[in-house]
Design an enzyme around this catalytic site. Structure first.
Site, PDB file in Angstrom:
ATOM      1  N   GLY A 151     -18.811 -78.511 -48.033  1.00  0.00           N
ATOM      2  CA  GLY A 151     -19.057 -78.794 -49.437  1.00  0.00           C
ATOM      3  C   GLY A 151     -18.572 -80.201 -49.678  1.00  0.00           C
ATOM      4  N   SER A 190     -17.710 -78.903 -41.429  1.00  0.00           N
ATOM      5  CA  SER A 190     -17.992 -80.037 -42.334  1.00  0.00           C
ATOM      6  C   SER A 190     -16.732 -80.463 -43.108  1.00  0.00           C
ATOM      7  CB  SER A 190     -19.149 -79.646 -43.246  1.00  0.00           C
ATOM      8  OG  SER A 190     -19.678 -80.768 -43.888  1.00  0.00           O
ATOM      9  N   ALA A 191     -16.661 -80.260 -44.415  1.00  0.00           N
ATOM     10  CA  ALA A 191     -15.457 -80.625 -45.175  1.00  0.00           C
ATOM     11  C   ALA A 191     -14.225 -79.922 -44.606  1.00  0.00           C
ATOM     12  CB  ALA A 191     -15.627 -80.278 -46.648  1.00  0.00           C
ATOM     13  N   HIS A 243     -21.280 -84.238 -39.212  1.00  0.00           N
ATOM     14  CA  HIS A 243     -22.705 -84.599 -39.436  1.00  0.00           C
ATOM     15  C   HIS A 243     -22.993 -86.007 -38.908  1.00  0.00           C
ATOM     16  CE1 HIS A 243     -23.245 -81.172 -42.229  1.00  0.00           C
ATOM     17  NE2 HIS A 243     -22.102 -81.523 -42.770  1.00  0.00           N
ATOM     18  N   GLU A 258     -24.418 -82.687 -35.430  1.00  0.00           N
ATOM     19  CA  GLU A 258     -24.649 -81.306 -35.867  1.00  0.00           C
ATOM     20  C   GLU A 258     -24.913 -80.399 -34.660  1.00  0.00           C
ATOM     21  OE1 GLU A 258     -27.721 -81.744 -38.850  1.00  0.00           O
ATOM     22  OE2 GLU A 258     -26.228 -82.235 -40.391  1.00  0.00           O
TER      23      GLU A 258
END
Lengths: 235, 235
Positions: free
Chosen positions: A90, A122-123, A159, A194
């Protein structure tokens, strides 16, 4: 006593949420029945409840139950008692701010360093580095600090994206941005494409997945590392 | 008494530095002989001297001399006495941090609100908004605040980029990021495509250049505005 998965993304194009890594998660969490999900990063601004539902659905496929951290009266205690922890993606600024606001940075760090299994995407991976200074996210919230959990001695760029040589857009490439970072900071950055993740087991840090990762060290040319390379010497 | 150009970018693909907007700058600065350049954003980490040379070269074509703010013993006084000011692009966090560190936020605000002509590109445009929360840059430095010069009653997203429908990359689109912003903030955001700029003259704010701009308001569908539209009612 660390046991951590630091994943570039939760979702590969054309595949379901966590689908590409689910088998590995089943093995990773093999003695774990219940994990705590930290939904603070709120992708697209969805609610903590909605986001937790998404995590629940994915983990139900490997028979692990998921409880959102936001449902506990005492999140600090919940982290201390957790069998495993998942922090989803997020917005990294929103996530970091909420962790500071709820005084969870130290307790998280301690639990994970003491062996509580952790998966971040991710985050949730950005916060595993020394700072969140290599996030790709928009700074929509001003957190009290950019310092993160420092579970590995470098920063993560999830990413990771190679330059698009056909682009006419004048915004900076990812590589340019990370090189800029090294004019003001000296610690290394690992660009995870990714589908890649780092597996941290005690003092060992190994690149997993099918792709190479791009490593940026201060005053060095960036270079590629192959899957299964150990990144223990980076610092 | 404002007289401001807020430009998405300094450089269009295949064209020289400031080339696309040089004629407009000649008109904008028509009674100005000398401007101060603020090189703090340091694109790619270049030095203040190197960056000032670049600005000097471009402005020499319209017979305006350029002095780097970093060469003054008293930058505060230099801003107060400036005939015109140019803030170039680079990293918005580095720029903002340096402005705070040198106590220049208030003096800049005052000078520009009192009529000192100002042109910003990219990072130099981000700081014209209420906050820098819609920058595309990597947060490689932690500034004391995300609050900016508030010369217009909204935020700027420079280098605005439409979603690439063919991309398999799972990172957020620009539109998704700005929508996320509106889950935590209520003021509008103007997405300026490369080659567009806002011309602020007193209370009037007009979109210039050949392209439409994308406007994001809280709790509204984003929409396009045509060149020469006035954006005075946004707030």
């Amino acid at each position: 006593m660390k046991n951590i998965i630091i994943a570039s993304t939760s979702t590969l194009h054309g595949s379901g949420y966590l689908e590409y890594i689910l088998e590995d998660l089943e093995f990773f969490f093999k003695d774990v029945k219940e994990i705590i999900f930290i939904p603070y990063a709120r992708p697209g601004g969805i609610s903590h409840d909605e986001y937790t539902e998404k995590a629940k659905e994915a983990f139900s496929k490997i028979n692990i139950s998921v409880t959102g951290l936001h449902t506990f009266d005492n999140p600090n205690k919940a982290i201390k008692n957790a069998e495993g922890i998942f922090v989803g993606g997020g917005n990294t600024f929103v996530l970091t701010n909420q962790l500071y606001k709820n005084n969870l940075i130290d307790v998280l760090k301690k639990a994970i360093n003491n062996g509580t299994r952790y998966i971040g995407t991710s985050a949730g991976s950005n916060i595993c580095g020394l700072t969140i200074k290599n996030t790709n996210d928009m700074p929509i919230i001003y957190p009290p600090s950019f310092n993160a959990l420092a579970l590995v001695p470098f920063n993560i760029n999830p990413h990771y994206l190679d330059p698009d040589l056909n682009s006419k857009h004048m915004g900076e490439t990812r590589e340019t941005r990370i090189k800029e970072f090294h004019h003001f900071n000296t610690h290394p950055v690992v660009g995870l494409r990714e589908g890649s993740w780092l597996y941290v087991k005690d003092d060992s840090i190994t690149l997993k997945g099918a792709l190479t990762a791009r490593v940026f060290e201060y005053n060095k040319q960036p270079y590629e590392v192959e899957p299964n390379t150990e990144l223990n010497t980076l610092k």
